[in-house]
Design a protein around this motif. Structure first.
Motif, PDB file in Angstrom:
ATOM      1  N   SER A 116      -4.248  -2.270   8.798  1.00 23.58           N
ATOM      2  CA  SER A 116      -4.376  -2.031   7.671  1.00 23.58           C
ATOM      3  C   SER A 116      -4.468  -0.328   7.777  1.00 23.58           C
ATOM      4  CB  SER A 116      -5.705  -2.411   6.655  1.00 23.58           C
ATOM      5  OG  SER A 116      -5.523  -1.861   5.334  1.00 23.58           O
ATOM      6  N   HIS A 117      -4.058   0.406   6.593  1.00 20.82           N
ATOM      7  CA  HIS A 117      -4.316   1.750   6.548  1.00 20.82           C
ATOM      8  C   HIS A 117      -3.924   2.306   5.137  1.00 20.82           C
ATOM      9  CE1 HIS A 117       0.072   0.371   7.784  1.00 20.82           C
ATOM     10  NE2 HIS A 117       0.054   0.247   6.607  1.00 20.82           N
ATOM     11  N   LEU A 118      -3.982   3.681   5.086  1.00 19.50           N
ATOM     12  CA  LEU A 118      -3.830   4.055   3.746  1.00 19.50           C
ATOM     13  C   LEU A 118      -2.744   4.372   2.834  1.00 19.50           C
ATOM     14  CD1 LEU A 118      -6.224   7.342   4.591  1.00 19.50           C
ATOM     15  CD2 LEU A 118      -6.801   5.059   3.631  1.00 19.50           C
ATOM     16  N   HIS A 119      -1.617   3.579   3.469  1.00 19.63           N
ATOM     17  CA  HIS A 119      -0.488   3.391   2.690  1.00 19.63           C
ATOM     18  C   HIS A 119      -0.627   2.430   1.401  1.00 19.63           C
ATOM     19  CE1 HIS A 119       2.602   5.268   5.178  1.00 19.63           C
ATOM     20  NE2 HIS A 119       2.234   4.555   6.063  1.00 19.63           N
ATOM     21  N   ALA A 120      -0.209   2.527   0.341  1.00 19.95           N
ATOM     22  CA  ALA A 120      -0.294   1.701  -0.845  1.00 19.95           C
ATOM     23  C   ALA A 120       0.294   0.248  -0.656  1.00 19.95           C
ATOM     24  CB  ALA A 120       0.202   2.490  -2.211  1.00 19.95           C
ATOM     25  N   SER A 121      -0.541  -0.655  -1.183  1.00 18.79           N
ATOM     26  CA  SER A 121       0.164  -1.903  -1.249  1.00 18.79           C
ATOM     27  C   SER A 121       1.023  -2.189  -2.314  1.00 18.79           C
ATOM     28  CB  SER A 121      -0.907  -3.052  -1.273  1.00 18.79           C
ATOM     29  OG  SER A 121      -1.662  -2.916  -2.767  1.00 18.79           O
ATOM     30  N   PRO A 122       2.328  -2.950  -2.287  1.00 17.92           N
ATOM     31  CA  PRO A 122       3.404  -3.114  -3.036  1.00 17.92           C
ATOM     32  C   PRO A 122       2.958  -3.137  -4.570  1.00 17.92           C
ATOM     33  CG  PRO A 122       3.802  -4.272  -0.934  1.00 17.92           C
ATOM     34  CD  PRO A 122       2.457  -3.907  -0.863  1.00 17.92           C
ATOM     35  N   ILE A 123       2.167  -4.281  -4.651  1.00 18.20           N
ATOM     36  CA  ILE A 123       1.818  -4.762  -6.101  1.00 18.20           C
ATOM     37  C   ILE A 123       0.959  -3.990  -7.042  1.00 18.20           C
ATOM     38  CG2 ILE A 123       1.720  -6.672  -7.657  1.00 18.20           C
ATOM     39  CD1 ILE A 123       2.844  -8.579  -5.459  1.00 18.20           C
ATOM     40  N   SER A 124      -0.365  -3.929  -6.103  1.00 16.67           N
ATOM     41  CA  SER A 124      -1.408  -3.493  -6.784  1.00 16.67           C
ATOM     42  C   SER A 124      -1.731  -1.913  -6.399  1.00 16.67           C
ATOM     43  CB  SER A 124      -2.530  -4.458  -6.337  1.00 16.67           C
ATOM     44  OG  SER A 124      -2.859  -3.959  -5.051  1.00 16.67           O
ATOM     45  N   GLY A 125      -1.113  -1.572  -5.404  1.00 18.66           N
ATOM     46  CA  GLY A 125      -1.449  -0.117  -5.036  1.00 18.66           C
ATOM     47  C   GLY A 125      -2.625  -0.034  -4.598  1.00 18.66           C
ATOM     48  N   ASN A 126      -3.372  -1.029  -3.981  1.00 16.59           N
ATOM     49  CA  ASN A 126      -4.370  -1.157  -3.020  1.00 16.59           C
ATOM     50  C   ASN A 126      -4.261  -0.477  -1.715  1.00 16.59           C
ATOM     51  OD1 ASN A 126      -6.748  -1.841  -4.979  1.00 16.59           O
ATOM     52  ND2 ASN A 126      -5.688  -3.719  -5.115  1.00 16.59           N
ATOM     53  N   LEU A 127      -4.853  -0.742  -0.658  1.00 14.76           N
ATOM     54  CA  LEU A 127      -4.576  -0.514   0.481  1.00 14.76           C
ATOM     55  C   LEU A 127      -3.641  -1.522   1.213  1.00 14.76           C
ATOM     56  CD1 LEU A 127      -8.226   0.156   1.751  1.00 14.76           C
ATOM     57  CD2 LEU A 127      -6.423   1.974   1.606  1.00 14.76           C
ATOM     58  N   GLU A 128      -2.596  -1.097   1.980  1.00 14.88           N
ATOM     59  CA  GLU A 128      -1.358  -1.927   2.390  1.00 14.88           C
ATOM     60  C   GLU A 128      -2.305  -2.632   3.563  1.00 14.88           C
ATOM     61  OE1 GLU A 128       2.696  -0.921   3.378  1.00 14.88           O
ATOM     62  OE2 GLU A 128       1.931  -1.044   5.161  1.00 14.88           O
ATOM     63  N   VAL A 129      -1.824  -4.029   3.671  1.00 16.76           N
ATOM     64  CA  VAL A 129      -2.178  -4.987   4.934  1.00 16.76           C
ATOM     65  C   VAL A 129      -0.976  -5.160   5.579  1.00 16.76           C
ATOM     66  CG1 VAL A 129      -3.282  -7.062   5.915  1.00 16.76           C
ATOM     67  CG2 VAL A 129      -4.435  -5.692   4.274  1.00 16.76           C
ATOM     68  N   SER A 130      -0.682  -4.890   6.983  1.00 18.17           N
ATOM     69  CA  SER A 130       0.481  -5.235   7.382  1.00 18.17           C
ATOM     70  C   SER A 130       0.198  -5.879   8.906  1.00 18.17           C
ATOM     71  CB  SER A 130       1.159  -3.984   7.615  1.00 18.17           C
ATOM     72  OG  SER A 130       0.672  -2.987   8.405  1.00 18.17           O
ATOM     73  N   CYS A 131       1.377  -6.130   9.577  1.00 12.09           N
ATOM     74  CA  CYS A 131       1.299  -6.494  10.993  1.00 12.09           C
ATOM     75  C   CYS A 131       1.921  -5.654  11.780  1.00 12.09           C
ATOM     76  CB  CYS A 131       1.955  -7.931  11.221  1.00 12.09           C
ATOM     77  SG  CYS A 131       0.716  -9.344  11.028  1.00 12.09           S
ATOM     78  N   PHE A 132       1.185  -5.092  12.820  1.00 15.72           N
ATOM     79  CA  PHE A 132       1.830  -3.755  13.632  1.00 15.72           C
ATOM     80  C   PHE A 132       1.398  -4.000  14.985  1.00 15.72           C
ATOM     81  CE2 PHE A 132       1.349   0.607  15.327  1.00 15.72           C
ATOM     82  CZ  PHE A 132       2.797   0.809  14.839  1.00 15.72           C
ATOM     83  N   GLY A 133       2.298  -3.353  16.097  1.00 10.84           N
ATOM     84  CA  GLY A 133       1.748  -3.374  17.563  1.00 10.84           C
ATOM     85  C   GLY A 133       2.558  -4.468  18.317  1.00 10.84           C
TER      86      GLY A 133
END
Length: 218
Positions: A116-133
């Motif tokens: 996770s990081h400070l990018h906005a999540s696509p629907i709600s604009g909360n913190l984006e959760v992704s997969c990385f690395g």
């Protein structure tokens, strides 16, 4: 169901490193079993019963990293996560996990880390959760502190937990807001900075490694 767990155990032996595959694995399909490092589990969102899920589809906004969603069906291999310690930890496969411990979750199929990081999540604009690395690349954006609800001190399958993201101070969160396009019918997973009912998860289906104490007595 037994055949599904047997198939997963074979896949586990093919995909995990030798330190992990040297231990006996067991199907975890009943409450009360301990979740240990090296376990391969599904996390179920308590309120909606969707499973934490990822697939090789990037977000169309924000970071553009691999998307993470909530998935409605139980039988999908893209919902399995390997429980790993933080990078500087001395924990070994089979060690139990206490409340307050920082863990990482590695997506079994794509080998990327729940992030996770400070990018906005696509629907709600909360913190984006992704997969990385990947297997050789992980950072503090992959660090999640486990918080066990109630009086339990060690993570077990029947315990309600929250996952607190260290870098952003957001809780792993989901809700019934669903995607229409890239993941139709799947719901948004994001991070929020408040404790809410939608922050609660439970370990569901999976394969777990027995605890060190259990292996010593076998």
């Amino acid at each position: 169901m037994a055949l599904c767990f047997f198939g997963l155990a074979i896949l586990l032996f093919l995909t995990l490193d030798s330190d992990y595959t040297s231990s006996t694995v067991y199907a975890a399909n009943s409450g009360g079993v301990e979740i240990t490092y090296g376990s391969v589990i599904k996390l179920m969102h308590e309120k909606t019963k969707f499973r934490l899920h990822s697939h090789d589809v990037p977000y169309g906004s924000g970071s553009g990293q691999q998307s993470v969603t909530g998935f409605p069906e139980v039988n999908d291999a893209n919902s399995y996560w390997i429980v790993r310690p933080e990078t500087t930890s001395s924990y070994k496969p089979g060690d139990n996990i206490k409340s307050g411990t920082i863990i990482r979750l590695q997506h079994m199929k794509t080998r990327k880390w729940l992030h996770s990081h400070l990018h906005a999540s696509p629907i709600s604009g909360n913190l984006e959760v992704s997969c990385f690395g990947d297997d050789n690349n992980s950072d503090t954006g992959d660090y999640w502190r486990i918080e066990i609800e109630g009086s339990g001190k060690t993570w077990r399958q029947d315990q309600r937990i929250r996952l607190f993201h260290v870098d952003t101070s957001g809780y792993l969160h989901s809700h019934n807001k669903k995607y229409n396009r890239i993941a139709g019918g799947q719901q948004e997973v994001c991070g929020v900075r408040e404790k809410r009912a939608d922050n609660i998860w439970l370990a569901a289906e999976g394969i777990y490694l027995p605890t060190i104490e259990t292996k010593a007595s076998m």
